[in-house]
Design a protein around this motif. Structure first.
Motif: not given
Length: 205
Positions: A12-37
């Protein structure tokens, strides 16, 4: 299908300066149901196939967990051979990334012949060390290393010298020597490092 993560960064910038930064990692995917059985061997193969980067490393972690759970004792030679295959994959990922990034950053033409050889390193080493089957199947055993494995290891060193640096370790260089190496542009890694230094990006972060 791939479960490789993504990170979203909002500035989030104003006049070329960064006012705020927000980092959002992807939600983890559960492997259990994929390999179960599934059988342990099949589950490990599925896990490896889900990741486009370092799939062999994922398989190595999976087989170590499976063997520990199943009470299978792995021979030291097999453990070492598996690690060597993962190291070869790690080297490939670095060399390929260097080649692709230098193309994007400098518009330089990648060294296709070297890149093709680097791409096949882990698969060829895997076949040389485990000629009788899948190294990441529970209970697998490595064969005795032969001339093929030695030749591939020597080729890995040769490619590293050709694409990165042939002599002194980069980590042992002082800043002036590192800058001089980058400015010479003698390898793909040097050509990648030079514009980063020239644009004063090296100390960002």
């Amino acid at each position: 299908m791939s479960l490789d993560g993504r990170v979203a960064i909002d500035l989030f910038c104003d006049g070329g300066a960064v006012l705020q930064a927000r980092v959002q990692p992807a939600r983890a995917v559960a492997l259990g149901p994929i390999v179960k059985g599934r059988s342990a061997t099949e589950a490990i193969r599925v896990i490896a196939s889900l990741f486009s980067v370092c799939g062999m490393a994922q398989a190595a972690a999976g087989v170590e967990a499976a063997e520990a759970a199943m009470g299978i004792e792995t021979e030291p030679r097999t453990q070492t051979a598996r690690r060597l295959v993962v190291f070869a994959e790690t080297l490939r990922e670095h060399l390929v990334r260097i080649s692709l990034d230098v193309q994007h950053l400098t518009d330089a033409t990648p060294e296709v012949a070297l890149l093709r050889r680097a791409m096949t390193l882990p698969v060829r080493l895997r076949k040389a060390l485990f000629p009788d089957g899948d190294p990441f199947a529970p209970g697998a055993r490595a064969g005795m290393p032969g001339t093929d494995a030695d030749r591939i290891a020597a080729e890995a060193a040769e490619l590293t010298c050709a694409m990165v640096h042939a002599e002194e370790r980069l980590s042992e260089m002082d800043p002036a020597a590192f800058a001089a190496w980058a400015s010479e542009g003698s390898t793909a890694a040097a050509r990648l490092a030079y514009p980063i230094l020239a644009r004063d990006w090296a100390m960002i972060g």
